[in-house]
Design a protein around this motif. Sequence first.
Motif, PDB file in Angstrom:
ATOM      1  N   ALA A  99      48.075  80.417  23.949  1.00 58.45           N
ATOM      2  CA  ALA A  99      47.233  79.496  23.188  1.00 58.45           C
ATOM      3  C   ALA A  99      47.019  78.195  23.946  1.00 58.45           C
ATOM      4  O   ALA A  99      45.959  77.568  23.847  1.00 58.45           O
ATOM      5  N   TYR A 100      48.000  77.785  24.732  1.00 53.08           N
ATOM      6  CA  TYR A 100      47.892  76.551  25.506  1.00 53.08           C
ATOM      7  C   TYR A 100      46.868  76.725  26.627  1.00 53.08           C
ATOM      8  O   TYR A 100      46.125  75.784  26.942  1.00 53.08           O
ATOM      9  N   SER A 101      46.823  77.907  27.240  1.00 53.40           N
ATOM     10  CA  SER A 101      45.789  78.132  28.256  1.00 53.40           C
ATOM     11  C   SER A 101      44.414  78.157  27.599  1.00 53.40           C
ATOM     12  O   SER A 101      43.416  77.744  28.203  1.00 53.40           O
ATOM     13  N   GLY A 102      44.368  78.625  26.357  1.00 55.89           N
ATOM     14  CA  GLY A 102      43.113  78.545  25.612  1.00 55.89           C
ATOM     15  C   GLY A 102      42.706  77.111  25.354  1.00 55.89           C
ATOM     16  O   GLY A 102      41.529  76.748  25.479  1.00 55.89           O
ATOM     17  N   ARG A 137      35.243  84.632  28.362  1.00 56.84           N
ATOM     18  CA  ARG A 137      35.362  85.028  26.960  1.00 56.84           C
ATOM     19  C   ARG A 137      36.233  86.278  26.822  1.00 56.84           C
ATOM     20  O   ARG A 137      37.109  86.359  25.961  1.00 56.84           O
ATOM     21  N   GLN A 138      35.992  87.262  27.679  1.00 61.94           N
ATOM     22  CA  GLN A 138      36.736  88.519  27.595  1.00 61.94           C
ATOM     23  C   GLN A 138      38.205  88.333  27.983  1.00 61.94           C
ATOM     24  O   GLN A 138      39.082  89.001  27.432  1.00 61.94           O
ATOM     25  N   LEU A 139      38.478  87.426  28.890  1.00 57.35           N
ATOM     26  CA  LEU A 139      39.868  87.118  29.227  1.00 57.35           C
ATOM     27  C   LEU A 139      40.580  86.494  28.032  1.00 57.35           C
ATOM     28  O   LEU A 139      41.729  86.822  27.734  1.00 57.35           O
ATOM     29  N   LEU A 140      39.893  85.603  27.344  1.00 59.13           N
ATOM     30  CA  LEU A 140      40.520  84.866  26.239  1.00 59.13           C
ATOM     31  C   LEU A 140      40.743  85.728  25.002  1.00 59.13           C
ATOM     32  O   LEU A 140      41.671  85.457  24.227  1.00 59.13           O
ATOM     33  N   ASN A 141      39.909  86.746  24.791  1.00 51.41           N
ATOM     34  CA  ASN A 141      40.140  87.594  23.609  1.00 51.41           C
ATOM     35  C   ASN A 141      40.678  88.980  23.972  1.00 51.41           C
ATOM     36  O   ASN A 141      40.658  89.902  23.157  1.00 51.41           O
ATOM     37  N   HIS A 142      41.189  89.120  25.192  1.00 50.74           N
ATOM     38  CA  HIS A 142      41.861  90.356  25.640  1.00 50.74           C
ATOM     39  C   HIS A 142      40.966  91.589  25.550  1.00 50.74           C
ATOM     40  O   HIS A 142      41.411  92.665  25.155  1.00 50.74           O
ATOM     41  N   THR A 143      39.707  91.410  25.911  1.00 48.82           N
ATOM     42  CA  THR A 143      38.802  92.570  26.020  1.00 48.82           C
ATOM     43  C   THR A 143      38.344  92.745  27.469  1.00 48.82           C
ATOM     44  O   THR A 143      37.312  93.349  27.727  1.00 48.82           O
ATOM     45  N   ILE A 197      46.693  84.584  33.209  1.00 45.08           N
ATOM     46  CA  ILE A 197      46.856  84.142  34.590  1.00 45.08           C
ATOM     47  C   ILE A 197      45.484  83.832  35.172  1.00 45.08           C
ATOM     48  O   ILE A 197      45.279  82.789  35.802  1.00 45.08           O
ATOM     49  N   ALA A 198      44.532  84.731  34.939  1.00 46.97           N
ATOM     50  CA  ALA A 198      43.173  84.518  35.447  1.00 46.97           C
ATOM     51  C   ALA A 198      42.534  83.285  34.816  1.00 46.97           C
ATOM     52  O   ALA A 198      41.827  82.525  35.494  1.00 46.97           O
ATOM     53  N   VAL A 199      42.789  83.047  33.527  1.00 50.09           N
ATOM     54  CA  VAL A 199      42.247  81.849  32.856  1.00 50.09           C
ATOM     55  C   VAL A 199      42.756  80.585  33.529  1.00 50.09           C
ATOM     56  O   VAL A 199      42.000  79.646  33.813  1.00 50.09           O
ATOM     57  N   ALA A 200      44.055  80.527  33.799  1.00 49.08           N
ATOM     58  CA  ALA A 200      44.635  79.346  34.432  1.00 49.08           C
ATOM     59  C   ALA A 200      44.079  79.145  35.842  1.00 49.08           C
ATOM     60  O   ALA A 200      43.811  78.008  36.264  1.00 49.08           O
ATOM     61  N   LEU A 201      43.914  80.243  36.571  1.00 52.02           N
ATOM     62  CA  LEU A 201      43.342  80.138  37.916  1.00 52.02           C
ATOM     63  C   LEU A 201      41.912  79.616  37.864  1.00 52.02           C
ATOM     64  O   LEU A 201      41.495  78.802  38.703  1.00 52.02           O
ATOM     65  N   MET A 202      41.145  80.076  36.887  1.00 49.84           N
ATOM     66  CA  MET A 202      39.778  79.561  36.714  1.00 49.84           C
ATOM     67  C   MET A 202      39.797  78.056  36.477  1.00 49.84           C
ATOM     68  O   MET A 202      39.009  77.304  37.071  1.00 49.84           O
ATOM     69  N   ALA A 203      40.695  77.611  35.602  1.00 47.14           N
ATOM     70  CA  ALA A 203      40.788  76.181  35.283  1.00 47.14           C
ATOM     71  C   ALA A 203      41.120  75.368  36.527  1.00 47.14           C
ATOM     72  O   ALA A 203      40.581  74.270  36.739  1.00 47.14           O
ATOM     73  N   ALA A 266      51.385  81.069  33.247  1.00 44.78           N
ATOM     74  CA  ALA A 266      50.473  80.718  32.156  1.00 44.78           C
ATOM     75  C   ALA A 266      50.457  81.739  31.036  1.00 44.78           C
ATOM     76  O   ALA A 266      49.947  81.464  29.946  1.00 44.78           O
ATOM     77  N   SER A 267      51.024  82.919  31.255  1.00 45.48           N
ATOM     78  CA  SER A 267      51.041  83.935  30.206  1.00 45.48           C
ATOM     79  C   SER A 267      52.246  83.811  29.286  1.00 45.48           C
ATOM     80  O   SER A 267      52.291  84.464  28.245  1.00 45.48           O
ATOM     81  N   GLY A 268      53.237  82.980  29.657  1.00 42.22           N
ATOM     82  CA  GLY A 268      54.406  82.891  28.776  1.00 42.22           C
ATOM     83  C   GLY A 268      55.554  82.044  29.273  1.00 42.22           C
ATOM     84  O   GLY A 268      56.673  82.190  28.796  1.00 42.22           O
ATOM     85  N   GLY A 269      55.330  81.144  30.223  1.00 35.77           N
ATOM     86  CA  GLY A 269      56.432  80.412  30.836  1.00 35.77           C
ATOM     87  C   GLY A 269      56.771  79.067  30.244  1.00 35.77           C
ATOM     88  O   GLY A 269      57.725  78.422  30.682  1.00 35.77           O
ATOM     89  N   ILE A 270      56.021  78.604  29.256  1.00 36.77           N
ATOM     90  CA  ILE A 270      56.236  77.257  28.714  1.00 36.77           C
ATOM     91  C   ILE A 270      57.545  77.170  27.944  1.00 36.77           C
ATOM     92  O   ILE A 270      57.945  78.099  27.259  1.00 36.77           O
ATOM     93  N   ILE A 271      58.205  76.023  28.081  1.00 38.51           N
ATOM     94  CA  ILE A 271      59.387  75.677  27.283  1.00 38.51           C
ATOM     95  C   ILE A 271      58.997  74.538  26.354  1.00 38.51           C
ATOM     96  O   ILE A 271      58.330  73.584  26.763  1.00 38.51           O
ATOM     97  N   SER A 272      59.398  74.634  25.092  1.00 33.21           N
ATOM     98  CA  SER A 272      59.065  73.597  24.119  1.00 33.21           C
ATOM     99  C   SER A 272      60.133  73.564  23.037  1.00 33.21           C
ATOM    100  O   SER A 272      61.206  74.156  23.184  1.00 33.21           O
TER     101      SER A 272
END
Length: 389
Positions: A99-102, A137-143, A197-203, A266-272
Amino acid sequence: MVPSSPRVRLPFVVLLAAACIAGLVHASARAADIPGDDSRALRRQLQELTTAPGGPPGAIAVLERGSRSEVYRAGVAETGTGRPVEVTDHMRIASTAKAYSGAVSLQLVDRGKLRLSDTVGKVLPRLPHAWHRVTLRQLLNHTSGLPDFSADPEFLTLVTENPRRHFDSRRLLDFVADEPLVFRPGSRYAYSNSDNIAVALMAEVVTGRRYEDLLAQLVYRPLDLRSTSLPQGYRMPEPYMHGYDVTPPNPPEDISEVLSASGVWASGGIISTPKDMTAFIRGYAGGKLVSDRTRRQQLKWVNGASEPAGPGTNNAGLAIFRYTTRCGVVYGHTGNFPGYTQLVAATPDGKRSLTVSLTTQVNKTNKPELLERLRTVEENFVCALLRKQ
């Protein structure tokens, strides 16, 4: 204490991949017929999760309505101690990090740096040509159809050999670079770690800045998240909820610092912390970070569930899920990682929120019965959240 050269049971490592590819659709659980506003019943249910076979040593649920906060705790933050879980304890937030990459990418859409129609070929031309038609769009909604790097045999072998191995996070997709798309982009839903991962690389490409810096600028600071970070190593900041592998009849094994976050990034490494995650989901689900125009695109739903499935019936938007329960709708995200299971959810206006955190991994593959029980508890908490005061 974690040994200097940690050894991890193979099933434990395999679950790291299984957590990402189970992909449930329209999953639902039968909710218990008890009043959603009965705090004693909710506390009892949370406690029963910690005493169930394979259950977490600790659990916490934070329910907020406006400025009013209710905290429900069960078990302990560390076995062998009496220390309760606190809202300021650090933890691995698992796939809720998606969600944070979103939040980052959709703000870049608002700023004209990205478009939802931008393709992998346009922004990341070094990636395999077979992937070039996939859109943001397809990366963000897993299609997207991108193969999941975390299920790759070579990746799993490396993690098994050395769970603390440091990966080049920006090269994780290389593990599946020789693979074609799993399906035609946009034709169906399949949860994949590769997508974010691809979303973060795009950013990074369109801004010329590191993803970690973008998180700080676009997410942490606007929402005042003071205890949230994306590390590369395996260490946990103090204080933290200890995460456990709970596989009866073996005693719980502390695996909080066994795995390097570099292998999920970016797929799951955040600590909070539960406190910060609550602030995040109120802002994110409530639409505070993006324009109304972008939010309308974000909330176009497809059939698909988070992993593990959240309460009620699940549908996927752009880096967010809709959970339709017997009491109403909330938006959010779930996640699971060795040692941790997460749910963050909020009403569409962001004024009411729920954060649920467990200190063991629960998903359809490793603990299906406990997952159904957890989803029942989550739905009852949602009902308490939505009940008129």
